[in-house]
Structures are given as structure tokens and as C-alpha cells.
Design an enzyme around this catalytic site. Structure first.
Site, PDB file in Angstrom:
ATOM      1  CB  ALA A  71      -9.823  32.276  25.025  1.00  0.00           C
ATOM      2  N   GLY A 110      -5.358  31.739  27.853  1.00  0.00           N
ATOM      3  CA  GLY A 110      -4.855  32.589  26.775  1.00  0.00           C
ATOM      4  C   GLY A 110      -4.104  33.805  27.298  1.00  0.00           C
ATOM      5  CD  GLU A 133      -5.905  27.124  28.674  1.00  0.00           C
ATOM      6  OE1 GLU A 133      -5.330  26.690  29.694  1.00  0.00           O
ATOM      7  OE2 GLU A 133      -5.511  28.128  28.048  1.00  0.00           O
TER       8      GLU A 133
HETATM    9  C1  3H9 Z   1      -8.563  29.726  26.944  1.00  0.00           C
HETATM   10  O1  3H9 Z   1      -7.935  30.665  27.337  1.00  0.00           O
HETATM   11  C2  3H9 Z   1      -8.322  29.022  25.656  1.00  0.00           C
HETATM   12  C3  3H9 Z   1      -6.986  29.335  25.044  1.00  0.00           C
HETATM   13  O2  3H9 Z   1      -6.005  28.488  25.574  1.00  0.00           O
HETATM   14  C4  3H9 Z   1      -6.966  29.071  23.546  1.00  0.00           C
HETATM   15  C5  3H9 Z   1      -7.883  29.870  22.724  1.00  0.00           C
HETATM   16  C6  3H9 Z   1      -7.663  29.658  21.269  1.00  0.00           C
HETATM   17  N1  3H9 Z   1     -14.327  34.524  29.409  1.00  0.00           N
HETATM   18  O3  3H9 Z   1     -15.308  33.909  38.378  1.00  0.00           O
HETATM   19  P1  3H9 Z   1     -15.855  35.286  38.543  1.00  0.00           P
HETATM   20  C7  3H9 Z   1     -16.703  36.122  33.664  1.00  0.00           C
HETATM   21  S1  3H9 Z   1      -9.882  29.128  27.847  1.00  0.00           S
HETATM   22  C8  3H9 Z   1     -15.504  35.127  29.551  1.00  0.00           C
HETATM   23  O4  3H9 Z   1     -17.135  35.428  39.272  1.00  0.00           O
HETATM   24  P2  3H9 Z   1     -13.569  35.975  40.167  1.00  0.00           P
HETATM   25  C9  3H9 Z   1     -17.569  35.244  34.546  1.00  0.00           C
HETATM   26  O5  3H9 Z   1     -18.461  34.487  33.786  1.00  0.00           O
HETATM   27  C10 3H9 Z   1     -10.033  30.227  29.231  1.00  0.00           C
HETATM   28  N2  3H9 Z   1     -16.031  35.462  30.758  1.00  0.00           N
HETATM   29  O6  3H9 Z   1     -14.778  36.279  39.177  1.00  0.00           O
HETATM   30  C11 3H9 Z   1     -18.257  36.281  35.410  1.00  0.00           C
HETATM   31  O7  3H9 Z   1     -19.295  36.848  34.631  1.00  0.00           O
HETATM   32  P3  3H9 Z   1     -20.642  37.384  35.323  1.00  0.00           P
HETATM   33  C12 3H9 Z   1      -9.019  29.925  30.263  1.00  0.00           C
HETATM   34  C13 3H9 Z   1     -15.295  35.196  31.826  1.00  0.00           C
HETATM   35  O8  3H9 Z   1     -12.950  37.259  40.439  1.00  0.00           O
HETATM   36  C14 3H9 Z   1     -17.166  37.335  35.593  1.00  0.00           C
HETATM   37  O9  3H9 Z   1     -16.237  37.120  34.533  1.00  0.00           O
HETATM   38  N3  3H9 Z   1      -9.318  30.739  31.446  1.00  0.00           N
HETATM   39  C15 3H9 Z   1     -14.062  34.571  31.741  1.00  0.00           C
HETATM   40  O10 3H9 Z   1     -14.049  35.113  41.294  1.00  0.00           O
HETATM   41  C16 3H9 Z   1     -16.445  37.245  36.907  1.00  0.00           C
HETATM   42  O11 3H9 Z   1     -15.997  35.908  37.088  1.00  0.00           O
HETATM   43  C17 3H9 Z   1     -10.096  30.283  32.463  1.00  0.00           C
HETATM   44  O12 3H9 Z   1     -10.527  29.160  32.452  1.00  0.00           O
HETATM   45  C18 3H9 Z   1     -13.566  34.243  30.463  1.00  0.00           C
HETATM   46  N4  3H9 Z   1     -12.358  33.663  30.297  1.00  0.00           N
HETATM   47  O13 3H9 Z   1     -12.566  35.046  39.331  1.00  0.00           O
HETATM   48  C19 3H9 Z   1     -10.330  31.235  33.589  1.00  0.00           C
HETATM   49  N5  3H9 Z   1     -13.569  34.423  32.980  1.00  0.00           N
HETATM   50  O14 3H9 Z   1     -20.191  38.517  36.208  1.00  0.00           O
HETATM   51  C20 3H9 Z   1     -11.791  31.277  33.922  1.00  0.00           C
HETATM   52  C21 3H9 Z   1     -14.477  34.943  33.819  1.00  0.00           C
HETATM   53  O15 3H9 Z   1     -21.477  37.765  34.168  1.00  0.00           O
HETATM   54  N6  3H9 Z   1     -12.116  32.303  34.908  1.00  0.00           N
HETATM   55  N7  3H9 Z   1     -15.525  35.414  33.128  1.00  0.00           N
HETATM   56  O16 3H9 Z   1     -21.186  36.209  36.103  1.00  0.00           O
HETATM   57  C22 3H9 Z   1     -11.802  32.202  36.206  1.00  0.00           C
HETATM   58  O17 3H9 Z   1     -11.190  31.247  36.673  1.00  0.00           O
HETATM   59  C23 3H9 Z   1     -12.287  33.309  37.114  1.00  0.00           C
HETATM   60  O18 3H9 Z   1     -13.379  33.920  36.490  1.00  0.00           O
HETATM   61  C24 3H9 Z   1     -11.229  34.377  37.421  1.00  0.00           C
HETATM   62  C25 3H9 Z   1     -11.918  35.551  38.192  1.00  0.00           C
HETATM   63  C26 3H9 Z   1     -10.139  33.755  38.323  1.00  0.00           C
HETATM   64  C27 3H9 Z   1     -10.620  34.929  36.156  1.00  0.00           C
END
Ligand code: 3H9
Length: 721
Positions: A71, A110, A133
Site C-alpha cells: 500500500a 498489499g 506490515e
Molecule cells: C500495506 O501494504 C498495508 C496493507 O496490508 C493494507 C492496506 C489497506 N509506499 O527503500 P527504498 C519509497 S503497508 C510509499 O529506498 P529499496 C521510499 O520511501 C506497506 N513509498 O528502496 C523511497 O522513496 P524516496 C507494506 C514507498 O529498493 C523509495 O520508495 N510494505 C513504499 O532499497 C525507494 O525505497 C512495506 O512495508 C510504499 N509502500 O527497497 C514495504 N515503499 O526515493 C516497504 C517504498 O522518496 N518498502 N517507498 O526516498 C520497502 O521495504 C522497500 O522500500 C522496498 C524497496 C523493499 C520495497
């Protein structure tokens, strides 16, 4: 192969017909997060496919390096916008046309929930699947808590959701999360080929909500009970883990629809919790600190060979961190015996990996082959980076840097691991201060995530950029700091530790203070920590600072009295606590209490009692006030840099976001009121930071300084969180 009948979607969603398959590509960089536009587009795409008799199946893929990172975290805390993600997932699952997900890269939160709502799933080798999450104070709220246990059983689903870990494609297949592992990197190509196979076989629509892994009720209940018991023990004040268990219980007890309603209720409770706000703050703050003005402006210098001066605990830990990142390391020590000890310190780490079965003997040998040692500085002639980790004394450091200046090639980055000392002075010992920078690692350096990158007055921008690039390759969490005594973290520690010392001399025991700070969420109290790290370190620092200490300032001497007796902590068997027979947990020491009593008499203090709450308020007020000074003096770029430093280097509970985020939650006027109240007793120690005063006067919070372009006006809450 676009056809005229392709639905008109939004830029974040590309739909293309490939014969009777509608290929829907989510294209929302950087991680294809499921923001409101993407959710709307997906609904439209499924509806369009449903209406179009020429479409037999839908294939969902992600553009770029990932399927979907989850999400859109930036939407949390804002007013919800339709359609909600669980409804989009339900719509996908309900489709009468076959829906298949072909996933690669991050398939998280998500993103995985959406894949689980599809009827069939294929993962490419690059896929990393997970429900992380919990790390954001949430639970999987788009059907993840209901579909995952039905698909793979309650125990495995809980393990995934409570750990938040990522699984690779092979494990996902073994667990039953996906049906097939593809080859190559092209999710669309692999997915299209498989959908054609499925269509040819006449594969039916297959809904995860109907999957049968929960059939054996008794066994499933046992798995949930076991997870609940461990979580209750391990969650240490975290809110969402037990909610995850509750949601999985609902999956076992209720029909799917009712379970989804229960999941939503629990999700909203998590969403509204301050812990969610703290953890999301920490998530974005950690990503912000990885950038600095210099990383945007300058290119890092290439680093292929690294030198480390000093083979003690710190030098060896740094060497291990570098070796782990695949770099060759040359260690310098003053004589052969010291060099042998340095090598042994490095080898010890890898030997323990081998003993625990984490590394083969051959792999250990291969890593150590990248280590070389010398007693002559000339061995560093071709190093691209040298990190000095010798005794914390200016004259010693100056001598090392003069040597480095003599032997190192032009353009080599010369870094010091000093924790406190003036890096401008260290740089002045060379003819190239532009190449000198602070790289402040935390012990154990191969484990602790924080790296303070200390930028001195003359440090060149590309040297700063090099330090940030190094942090990335070492998988550290970097924070940019300016030069002052102790930089961000140790400077603040010195102040809030003094606040604790005042409380101790005024009547609280070390045990009570440690207990209060642990109850706040720290893994360990300040005196337990001091005993672990060694009280001699702080003692040396206090002695160094003695000549510049304000003679009017209150100075608690209890720790000095203990050090004078040689009670340095765990390593000497006693410190603030007793550690009989090498025990790792201390027991109260009546002789320490006697020292404290004597010091109270000497200082003319009549002891009084403190509540745990007052202890925490003083500790935090001192921490926040000094954090504000650090930002005010531009030692930290923003309050969020202070937050990341304290969370990753000093044990501040991550679910509170960091001390500055915590202060915003409590309300800055409340913090300032506390400081002014404490100042009645000791106006010299409790001087409100000018920045704190200014923010309160303007009705702003620390967050407004994290993103100066969006100044927020904070309505302070009354209670302490
Ligand atoms: C969810 O899904 C809730 C649902 O169950 C229910 C809903 C109803 N959203 O980490 P990076 C941005 S909760 C928005 O440096 P990497 C991040 O801020 C979500 N932005 O890259 C950064 O921005 P900036 C569950 C996001 O390659 C850029 O992307 N998911 C999101 O080292 C690059 O990020 C998670 O908890 C997001 N979801 O790693 C996963 N994710 O360039 C969270 C990232 O402006 N994310 N950004 O600084 C991660 O673990 C890592 O970002 C990921 C990429 C592995 C995806």
C-alpha cells in the site's frame, strides 16, 4: 499488441491486449505502491475485462524492478479514499475471468495480498515476498490475515506476518504461497506463457478464500495458541503483533466475509495507534538520512581497497564490516604482536559463524584471504579509503593522520572513527583536509546499523558522497553530522545520562532508573548499558572534559567513585551491578548503594522518591532539549536525523519514532513546561533550547523542520504518551 478495445487507464497502469489475455502493468515508480489512482485503475481494468467477451484472462505484473512494494505508506493517517485496497482485492478474486499474478522483486504487504487474491501465482527468481506490515505497526489489511492462513495454514502465516521477513521464490513455492517459479527476469513474458498454458488446460477460476489449509481446526488452533503465547512474551509493548494473532483467530473462527470485517476493525485500531505513526516516521526518516545535500551534488570516489588503522575491538569490527561487503582490507598495527591480535579479533567473528553453521570453513577462508596486515603505513599506499580506529586521544590521532598524509595516494579518503574529538584538528594534521571525514561506527561495528558521517569544515562534497556510498554498500544507516564534542549521539547521551545521574543522586536507585527506562521501551537501561560498554570509557571522557566544565555546573561523582575502585562493569565483574561468575545480567550491589549514600551526604542531598514517570520525563526532556540544540546548531540537518541516530545507535524505541517525533507526540509546549519546571532546581542544566522555545512560540513542531516546505502547525496533546 495494443488493440482498440484496450481500456483507457491512468499513467500508473498500462493495459495491453495480448490475444485473449489482458496484460495489466502497474507502473507507479519507485515501487509500484498501491496509491488511490492505481486502486481505481485496477478496478476499472478488472471491470473492463469482465465486460469484454474477447478477454479470457487478466495477467497482473509490475513495471521496473518490483511487482508491488505494498500500500502507499504516504496515505496512512490521511483521510481514506475509495476504493479501499481490500475491496480491490475482493474484486480481483471475484472475477469470473481468470486472474494471474506474475511477481518479481518486492512483492510486499498489499502487493502480496493482491497476488493472493489472484487465482494463480507465478514468481520469478528475483521475487521477495512478504507481509512486513508489522514493522509499520500494522497488520496485513487487504485480506492478508484471512487469505494467507487459508492458503498455507495458520502457523506459517503467523510466522510470516509476525516476523515480516521476506521469502524468496523457491521458499514461496515450498510454502504454497505461489504455484510456480518461472525463469528469467521478464515477468510479462513468463506470465503470458503460463496464462496461455492455464487457458489451454481449461484451468478453473480458483479463489484463495475457498482454500482449505484451515480444515484441521484443532491443529490450527494449537498453532495460533502457540504464536499468541510467544508473541505475548516477545512483543515488548508493541501493539500490532497481538492484533495479527487476533485477526488469524478470526480467520479460523469466522466465514471469510465476517473475517474480513474483523480484519478491518483490527487494522483500523493499528492505523490509529501512535505506534503506527512512530514506525512510519522511522521508515521515512531512515530513507531521508540516506541522502545528504552532497549526495545530490557530487559523485562518490571509487572504493576498491580499504585500510584500517588499529586492530582493537573497533578496528576489527570495522574490518569485518568491510570484509562482509566484499572489500579487501589492509590492517595496520604498531607491532607484530598487536597485528596478530587484530587478525585474531577479525577471525574470531568468522570462526563463530562457522561454529554456528552460518558459514562454511571454505567461505571463511575466502573472506580472510581478503585481509592483509602490516606494521608499516606504506602498505596503505594504494588504498582508496583508510579508516583510523586507534586510541581516542588527539595527539595519537594527529600522529596517525600525519603518517597517512605521508603515504596515501592523492584522492584517498582519510576517515577517523573518533567518537568525540575535533575532526577539524585531526584534518589539520594533514596537507589535505578536504579528504578527511569522520566515520563514526558503533560497537560492535559489524552489527550496529548506525554510521554517523561527520563532515568537517573543509571536507569535500565528493568525500561526503563517498561516505554515503560506502554506508550503502555496508548496509548501514547513515546520518550526516557536523563537528562538535560527541557529534549527534554521544553529545546527547552525555546530557541525558547526566539527567539520570541527577535523579540517582537525588534519591532513585540505578535499578529503578533502568527499570523505568526499560518500561518506556528501551531494551536496556542506562546503567546496565554503561556496565556493558565499560564505565572506563565515560570516565576518560569526563576527565578530558573536566578543564572546560562550568565550575557552577552540578557534577555527580558516583560513577567516578566506582571507576576509582576499578568497577568498570561486566568486564571487571562489577560496575553499577554485580556480575558474579561472568553473569550477563547484573544483581544489585549493596556496596554501590553505600557509595551512592556517601555521595548524597557529600553533596548535601536529602534523598527523595521518584515515580517511574518522573524519571522518564526528566530523561526525555533532557534528551529532546539537547536534540533541539543539535539541530539549532546545525550539527544535525533536521530533527529526523536525531531520531534515526537515537533509534539505531542508542536503543531508543523505534515504535515511538525517535525522541523528536516523541516530543511532537507529547506536544512541545509540554516538554518545554517540564524543562522550565525542572529549571527551578537547576537553571544551569535545564536551559531550554532556543529552538524549542521558538517552535513553541510559533506553534510549530519538529516535523515542520523535517520538511520545511510544508510547515505544520501542531495542536499539542495534553498527556504524555
Ligand atoms: C500495506 O501494504 C498495508 C496493507 O496490508 C493494507 C492496506 C489497506 N509506499 O527503500 P527504498 C519509497 S503497508 C510509499 O529506498 P529499496 C521510499 O520511501 C506497506 N513509498 O528502496 C523511497 O522513496 P524516496 C507494506 C514507498 O529498493 C523509495 O520508495 N510494505 C513504499 O532499497 C525507494 O525505497 C512495506 O512495508 C510504499 N509502500 O527497497 C514495504 N515503499 O526515493 C516497504 C517504498 O522518496 N518498502 N517507498 O526516498 C520497502 O521495504 C522497500 O522500500 C522496498 C524497496 C523493499 C520495497
Amino acid at each position: 499488441m495494443n488493440s482498440a478495445a484496450d481500456p483507457q487507464l491512468i499513467p500508473q497502469l498500462i493495459a495491453q491486449r495480448h490475444d485473449d489475455i489482458l496484460l495489466v502493468t502497474i507502473n507507479n515508480p519507485p515501487v509500484n505502491a498501491l496509491g488511490v489512482d492505481v486502486r481505481r485503475g485496477l478496478l476499472d481494468a478488472i471491470d473492463a475485462a469482465e465486460r469484454d467477451p474477447a478477454v479470457a484472462a487478466v495477467l497482473l505484473v509490475g513495471a521496473g524492478r518490483n511487482f508491488i512494494g505494498g500500500a502507499d505508506i504516504r496515505e496512512f493517517g490521511l483521510p481514506p479514499q475509495e476504493p479501499r485496497l481490500p475491496d480491490v482485492c475482493d474484486r480481483i478474486e471475484a472475477s469470473s475471468k481468470l486472474v494471474v499474478a506474475a511477481v518479481h522483486g518486492a512483492t510486499l504487504g498489499g502487493g502480496l495480498e493482491m497476488a493472493l487474491a489472484a487465482h494463480y501465482r507465478l514468481a520469478l527468481p528475483s521475487a521477495k515476498l512478504g507481509l512486513p506490515e508489522v514493522h509499520l505497526g500494522l497488520l496485513p489489511g487487504a485480506g492478508g490475515t484471512q487469505r494467507t492462513p487459508r492458503l498455507i495454514g495458520a502457523g506459517t502465516a503467523l510466522e510470516l506476518m509476525l516476523s515480516g521477513r521476506h521469502v524468496d521464490a523457491a521458499e514461496a513455492l515450498a510454502l504454497g504461497l505461489v504455484d510456480r517459479v518461472g525463469t528469467g527476469e521478464d515477468a510479462a513474458a513468463a506470465g503470458l506463457a503460463w496464462v496461455r498454458e492455464l487457458l489451454a488446460e481449461g484451468a478453473p477460476v480458483r479463489r484463495t478464500r475457498d482454500a482449505g489449509a484451515l480444515a484441521d481446526r484443532a491443529a490450527q488452533q494449537g498453532a495460533i495458541d502457540a504464536a499468541r503465547a510467544t508473541t505475548a512474551k516477545k512483543a515488548r509493548g508493541l501493539f500490532s503483533p497481538l492484533k495479527i494473532v487476533d485477526a488469524v483467530q478470526a480467520a479460523l473462527d469466522l466465514p471469510f466475509e465476517a473475517g474480513m470485517v474483523r480484519e478491518r476493525e483490527l487494522f483500523v485500531e493499528c492505523l490509529d495507534s501512535p505506534q503506527r505513526a512512530g514506525l512510519v516516521h522511522a521508515f521515512f526518516a531512515e530513507r531521508e538520512t540516506a541522502k545528504s545535500p552532497e549526495t545530490a551534488a557530487a559523485r562518490p570516489r571509487p572504493i576498491a581497497k580499504v585500510g584500517v588503522v588499529g586492530g582493537g575491538t573497533m578496528g576489527a569490527g570495522i574490518a569485518v564490516a568491510l570484509l562482509d561487503a566484499g572489500l579487501p582490507v589492509t590492517m595496520i598495527e604498531r607491532d607484530d604482536a598487536a597485528l596478530a591480535r587484530g587478525r585474531a579479533n577479525v577471525a574470531k567473528v568468522y570462526d563463530s559463524h562457522v561454529a554456528k553453521g552460518r558459514l562454511t570453513a571454505a567461505a571463511c577462508e575466502a573472506v580472510l584471504a581478503r585481509w592483509s596486515g602490516s606494521t608499516a603505513y606504506d602498505a596503505l599506499a594504494d588504498a582508496d579509503l583508510v579508516i583510523e580506529a586507534v586510541f581516542e586521544e588527539m595527539a595519537v590521532k594527529e600522529a596517525v593522520f600525519a603518517e597517512l598524509d605521508r603515504v596515501c595516494k592523492r584522492g584517498a579518503v582519510l576517515a577517523t572513527n573518533t567518537s568525540y574529538l575535533d575532526i577539524d584538528r585531526i584534518a589539520a594534521a594533514t596537507s589535505r583536509p578536504q579528504d578527511v571525514i569522520g566515520l563514526h561506527f558503533f560497537s560492535p561495528a559489524n552489527i550496529m546499523k548506525l554510521l554517523e558521517i561527520v563532515v568537517a569544515a573543509k571536507t569535500a562534497p565528493d568525500v561526503v558522497a563517498t561516505a554515503f556510498a560506502l554506508a550503502r554498500s555496508l548496509r548501514k544507516t547513515p546520518v550526516r553530522a557536523g563537528v562538535c564534542d560527541g557529534f549527534i549521539g554521544n553529545r546527547m547521551l552525555a546530557v541525558y545520562r547526566q539527567a539520570a545521574d541527577h535523579v540517582m543522586e537525588d534519591g532513585a536507585s540505578p535499578q529503578q532508573i533502568d527499570r523505568a527506562i526499560r518500561a518506556f521501551g528501551y531494551p536496556i537501561g542506562p546503567y546496565e548499558m554503561a556496565d556493558l560498554a565499560g564505565n572506563d570509557i565515560g570516565w576518560a571522557t569526563r576527565k578530558r572534559r573536566a578543564p572546560t566544565r562550568d565550575p557552577r555546573a552540578r557534577y555527580v561523582q558516583i560513577a567516578d567513585r566506582l571507576c576509582e575502585r576499578g568497577w568498570f562493569g561486566q568486564k571487571t565483574g562489577r560496575g553499577f551491578y554485580l556480575y558474579p561468575d561472568g553473569a550477563r545480567t547484573g544483581t544489585p550491589d549493596p556496596e554501590v548503594q553505600a557509595v551512592i549514600d556517601a555521595e548524597r551526604v557529600r553533596a548535601g542531598v536529602t534523598p527523595r522518591s521518584f515515580t517511574d514517570e518522573e524519571i522518564v520525563r526528566r530523561y526525555l526532556a533532557a534528551m529532546v532539549n539537547e536534540g533541539a540544540n543539535v539541530v539549532h546548531e546545525k550539527i544535525a540537518l533536521r530533527p529526523l536525523d536525531v531520531d534515526v541516530t537515537l533509534v539505531h545507535g542508542y536503543g531508543f524505541p523505534r515504535h515511538l519514532g525517535g525522541p523528536m517525533k516523541y516530543a511532537d507526540t507529547v506536544g512541545l509546549p509540554n516538554i518545554l513546561a517540564d524543562i522550565r519546571a525542572f529549571a527551578q532546581e537547576d537553571p544551569l542544566f535545564w536551559r531550554p533550547s532556543p529552538l524549542l522555545v521558538e517552535l513553541v512560540e510559533r506553534g510549530h513542531d519538529f516535523e515542520s523542520l523535517n520538511h520545511p516546505e510544508t510547515q505544520t502547525i501542531k495542536q499539542p496533546e495534553n498527556a504524555h504518551a
